[in-house]
Motif scaffolding. Structure first.
Motif, short mmCIF file in Angstrom:
data_model
loop_
_atom_site.label_atom_id
_atom_site.label_comp_id
_atom_site.label_asym_id
_atom_site.label_seq_id
_atom_site.Cartn_x
_atom_site.Cartn_y
_atom_site.Cartn_z
N ILE B 302 0.87 -1.18 0.00
CA ILE B 302 0.00 0.00 0.00
C ILE B 302 0.91 1.22 0.00
O ILE B 302 1.88 1.27 0.76
CB ILE B 302 -0.89 0.04 1.26
CG1 ILE B 302 -1.84 -1.16 1.31
CG2 ILE B 302 -1.69 1.34 1.32
CD1 ILE B 302 -2.63 -1.26 2.59
N VAL B 304 0.65 5.41 0.36
CA VAL B 304 -0.22 6.56 0.64
C VAL B 304 0.60 7.82 0.47
O VAL B 304 1.65 7.96 1.10
CB VAL B 304 -0.79 6.49 2.08
CG1 VAL B 304 -1.70 7.67 2.35
CG2 VAL B 304 -1.54 5.18 2.30
N VAL B 310 -6.51 7.50 1.65
CA VAL B 310 -6.72 6.23 0.99
C VAL B 310 -7.64 5.39 1.87
O VAL B 310 -7.36 5.17 3.04
CB VAL B 310 -5.39 5.49 0.77
CG1 VAL B 310 -5.65 4.09 0.20
CG2 VAL B 310 -4.51 6.28 -0.16
N LEU B 312 -9.42 1.90 2.94
CA LEU B 312 -9.15 0.47 2.83
C LEU B 312 -10.45 -0.23 3.17
O LEU B 312 -10.86 -0.28 4.33
CB LEU B 312 -8.04 0.07 3.79
CG LEU B 312 -7.48 -1.32 3.57
CD1 LEU B 312 -6.79 -1.41 2.22
CD2 LEU B 312 -6.51 -1.67 4.66
N VAL B 446 -3.25 6.60 10.56
CA VAL B 446 -4.00 5.38 10.27
C VAL B 446 -5.23 5.40 11.16
O VAL B 446 -5.12 5.36 12.37
CB VAL B 446 -3.15 4.12 10.56
CG1 VAL B 446 -3.94 2.88 10.20
CG2 VAL B 446 -1.86 4.17 9.79
N LEU B 477 -4.68 6.81 6.06
CA LEU B 477 -5.16 5.48 5.65
C LEU B 477 -6.39 5.20 6.49
O LEU B 477 -6.32 5.13 7.72
CB LEU B 477 -4.09 4.43 5.88
CG LEU B 477 -4.44 3.00 5.44
CD1 LEU B 477 -4.66 2.93 3.94
CD2 LEU B 477 -3.35 2.02 5.85
N SER B 490 -12.66 9.32 0.80
CA SER B 490 -11.44 8.73 0.26
C SER B 490 -11.12 9.30 -1.12
O SER B 490 -12.01 9.49 -1.95
CB SER B 490 -11.58 7.22 0.13
OG SER B 490 -11.94 6.67 1.36
#
Lengths: 347, 523
Positions: B302, B304, B310, B312, B446, B477, B490
């Motif tokens: 992945i 970013v 992004v 998920l 994250v 993320l 996103s």
């Protein structure tokens, strides 16, 4: 309501409840509860010189209990204070043995440092097993007490045995008077100053350092601290070391102070009572001082009980046991009960 | 089932008030919920929905007021009294003993469990009960081995094992995946058709529209309106009721597209990412060893960019948790590389990674994000202290002052920095976590299910926060199983299945396509 008030009221509530329950048991057993409590109060605090006698037990209890509290606060149930206390006294007595003739100003501090080191090392191996391999510290520290007890028997009846002793109980030689920091009363300016020093250091550590805040978080929710990048293993090892150091310091003070020597199996309940002291105080350092004074008082009163009331000394064990039971019950019942009462005054 | 009369409301409460300390949770609530049907009780966090449910179930004793169940007056604040009239509450978090089998948990939870019993009889009895409810669950399974939606189903089966005719569910969808929610709603409809009155505490408007027969709106402990029949109201008029006019204006743009029937949410044009941008996060071919309790990652990559969100997308149980643990340095990787803000971080521990700018908003804010029994300021300062030397002087007074400033910047509703974090509502808990994580040094965020269980206001707050972080140059993320959320913020979406990335979706997003991708179908 206010957390701070709760911290004071809760231990008082335990003690009051324990007193009532004990009283009932004494009455059933055919002893006068009133007479019993009167003599406990006299023996502990009110009688002549009784406060001093209580302090003899309260001061070392406080030092050990501050360490126990630091470890418990961090979530590590190190119940090896008894063994760490013994190892502290053993290490200190070896210093006096190998440095006999050296100036007391050097020997006593070195002996205490050795005591702290001994206690810390004795706490470190269960701590390492816990952190490295996840071995339950309750079991290892409990077992470490018995090993330390046997080491104490070995030292006092083997290499350092006092040959001139009567042989009733194996012990080391009595220290020369210049190496003593108190007489048999166990209360002296030196010991009081050391205790105050431990209290202040402990308070600062808990309330004014990152270690204090982090260890409280680790004790309450280690998962959260892991997600913050906290190193639980560092906190854990540090708290094991600190609690061992303080128990070891107590052991060396016992040697240089009231006992004047190391006796096989002396003060057999010291470390366990210190756990109660810390639990009753909810690990708060200031609370620990009061709680140590209370338990010290009980201990000192216990020695007089048979004389005044005909009750055996173990009556005090009953008292301790009931307090331990109440503390255990508190975890599920007591706090909720008290908190609900206070947060809903209308009920 | 106890005898019931159609003309009498199932639940009738009069002038019920509840306060916790100085905070008023419910004030003078009078509601009549008719017999039968599914009644949604909606509102923001802290609106008093859960308190209402608990008053009816007898867990919370109101300061004043009265409560009639099926026309009978009941003793307030007494669970046994509420239960004897046929009320059962399914809690927000389940209280089934994890080491019990389903049959044992049901027996124990329904008040049995004392005395001798035969295991076979127990299993047969509860198998019949589960079959009668059309739940396909083996009573011999351990609770801890069941996925969360089945645990919830067992909890519902437990609630229905007595003569319950009123079932209260507190935020039942918060813990479920989209397919789990569909299953739950199917189950609830079937129960309704057998005559059970169902009270649902909810806050997602789409879900309310899908399931409820009537709606009751609470705001700040007051009854705003209800119960309204679903046919008589519209989503557009519901939102201002829930949020209050002031909040509504601020959030109106978002809400209107949230409720639009348009399945293609293409608010964002295909983002024109400048390709010379630096990466905030590079996960390169990372795999983990297979373990019993974690889905392993398979050669996962992945990237970013800075100033990019992004998403998920993952139905839970496909490796989100493992990925988060890998990023947090809590699970080992067997191969692959991780770079954070351009720096090699594969073998760094979390505190070093934090210093590089990594921030983590974990899945479970109550267990992983906060220490609920610790004081607010301790939670707030934890990350700062965790990366410094073990023993360092601190001044709690100054920290508390800084914490206060931060709390007001982040609009956290609180009383004192010394209060326990458990006193905060879910939305405020999440704001507390954001205030701690999203400082100026944050370079890569994250965020795992950051809006789970939050109301509309708090959800928008979290989204805006993440978007602001992006415009400041942070990589984000977003681990989520909520497609609406992923589509909303996103810049592109990666679909994860069984520990691998199987597809990248770009705006305009197509709900059906994404849904198919998430279960592994091509197309």
């Amino acid at each position: 309501m206010n957390e701070k008030i709760e911290i004071i009221i809760r231990p008082l509530a335990f003690i009051l409840l324990a007193t009532i329950l004990c009283g009932i048991i004494f009455e059933i057993a055919g002893f006068s509860a009133i007479l019993m409590f009167n003599s406990i109060l006299d023996g502990a605090f009110l009688g002549s010189r009784s406060l001093e006698k209580s302090l003899r037990w309260a001061l070392p209890l406080f030092i050990t209990a501050v360490g126990v509290g630091i470890s418990f606060r961090c979530g590590f149930f190190n119940i090896g204070a008894q063994g760490q206390f013994y190892m502290g006294s053993v290490c200190a007595v070896y210093v006096t043995e190998y440095m006999s003739g050296v100036n007391a100003v050097i020997v006593i501090p070195l002996g205490m440092i050795a005591g702290m080191t001994g206690g810390a090392l004795w706490s470190l191996w269960p701590g390492y097993l816990k952190i490295r391999y996840g071995v339950d510290e309750v079991i290892t520290t409990l077992m470490s007490n018995f090993i330390a007890g046997l080491i104490l028997v070995y030292v006092t009846s083997g290499p350092l045995k006092d040959q001139s002793g009567s042989g009733q109980q194996a012990s080391t030689k009595i220290l020369p008077s210049e190496l003593r920091i108190s007489d048999a009363s166990g209360v002296s300016l030196t010991i009081i100053l050391i205790t105050i020093g431990v209290g202040i250091t402990g308070w600062l550590l808990v309330n004014r350092t990152s270690f204090g805040t982090l260890s409280s978080l680790a004790g309450r929710n280690p998962t959260m601290l892991k997600y913050q990048g906290g190193k639980i293993w560092q906190l854990g090892l540090a708290s094991f070391i600190i609690s061992g150091m303080l128990a070891g310091l107590s052991g060396s003070i016992e040697l240089f102070g009231p006992s004047g020597r190391v006796v096989s199996g002396f003060l057999p309940t010291h470390g366990f009572t210190a756990i109660l002291v810390a639990l009753v105080a909810s690990y708060a350092v200031i609370g620990t001082a009061f709680s140590a004074l209370f338990f010290g008082g009980l201990f000192s009163a216990a020695l007089f009980l048979p004389i005044f009331t005909g009750l055996p000394t173990s009556a005090i064990d009953l008292f301790n046991a009931i307090i331990a039971l109440l503390i255990t019950a508190r975890i599920t019942l007591g706090t909720n009960f008290l908190r609900n009462r206070w947060s809903h005054p209308h009920d | 089932m106890t005898e019931v009369r159609k003309d009498i409301p199932a639940i009738s409460c009069r002038d019920v008030s509840v306060s916790f300390g100085e905070v008023s949770a419910l004030s003078d609530i009078s509601i009549d919920l008719p017999l039968g049907g599914i009644h949604a009780v909606v509102g923001q966090n802290g609106a008093g929905k859960t308190t209402f449910a608990r008053v009816v179930a007898g867990i919370v004793k109101p300061d004043s007021g009265s409560l009639l169940i099926n026309g009978k007056k009941i003793v307030l604040g007494n669970v046994a009294s509420s239960r004897s009239t046929g009320i059962e509450l399914v809690h927000q978090s389940f209280a089934l003993p994890p080491s019990f089998t389903v049959a044992e948990a049901l027996e124990y939870g329904s008040g049995g469990g004392v005395g001798f019993f035969k295991k076979g009889d127990l299993n047969n009895r509860w198998r019949r009960h589960l079959e009668a409810l059309e739940m396909d669950i083996d009573p011999r399974h351990l609770i801890q081995d069941l996925p969360i939606e089945l645990q919830q189903a067992v909890e519902i089966a437990r609630a229905l094992s007595s003569n319950a005719n009123i079932l209260i569910l507190d935020e039942p969808t918060a813990v479920l995946s989209p397919s789990g929610i569909a299953g739950l709603f199917k189950r609830l409809r079937r129960l309704r058709d057998t005559g059970v009155t169902i009270v649902l505490v909810l806050h997602k408007i789409r879900e309310i529209w899908e399931i409820a027969d009537s709606i009751t709106v609470l705001r700040k402990g007051k009854l705003i309106d209800g119960p309204m029949e679903l046919g008589r109201t519209k989503p557009e008029s519901l939102t201002p009721m829930i949020m209050g006019a002031k909040d509504f204006k601020e959030n109106i743009s978002r809400i209107s597209d949230e409720n639009s029937d348009n399945k293609v949410l293409d608010q964002k044009s295909i983002s024109t990412l400048p390709k010379n941008k630096k990466h905030a996060l590079e996960i390169d071919g990372v795999s983990t060893e297979t373990t019993d309790h974690e889905v392993s990652l398979e050669n996962m990559s992945i990237k970013v960019y800075q100033d990019e969100i992004v998403g998920l997308a993952d139905v839970e149980g496909n490796g989100q948790v493992t990925l988060l643990r890998v990023l947090a340095g809590l699970s080992d990787i067997s191969k692959g590389k991780i770079k954070i803000c351009g720096q090699e971080a594969t073998h760094l521990n979390l505190s070093k990674r934090r210093l590089l700018g990594l921030r983590i908003i974990p899945f479970d804010r109550n267990m992983e994000g906060l220490s609920l029994t610790s004081e607010l300021w301790e939670n707030w300062v934890a990350s700062e202290l965790a990366v410094t030397p073990l023993i360092r002087w601190i001044n709690p007074m100054k920290i508390k002052e800084r914490c206060k400033i931060s709390m007001s910047e982040w609009d956290v509703a609180y009383n004192s920095p010394e209060q326990k974090a458990s006193d905060l509502s879910g939305g405020n808990c999440q704001k507390l976590i954001l205030s701690r994580e999203l400082n100026d040094e944050a370079g890569m965020i994250v965020a795992a299910q950051p809006t789970r269980g939050l109301d509309i206001g708090a959800t928008n707050f979290v989204w805006t926060t993440l978007e602001n972080a992006r415009s400041r140059g942070c990589g984000v993320l977003l681990l989520s199983s909520d497609l609406d959320e992923l589509f909303k913020i996103s810049d592109r979406i990666l679909v994860m299945l069984s520990g691998s990335i199987i597809r990248e979706l770009n705006p305009p997003y197509d709900l059906e396509k994404a849904g198919r991708a998430m279960v592994g179908e091509s197309g």
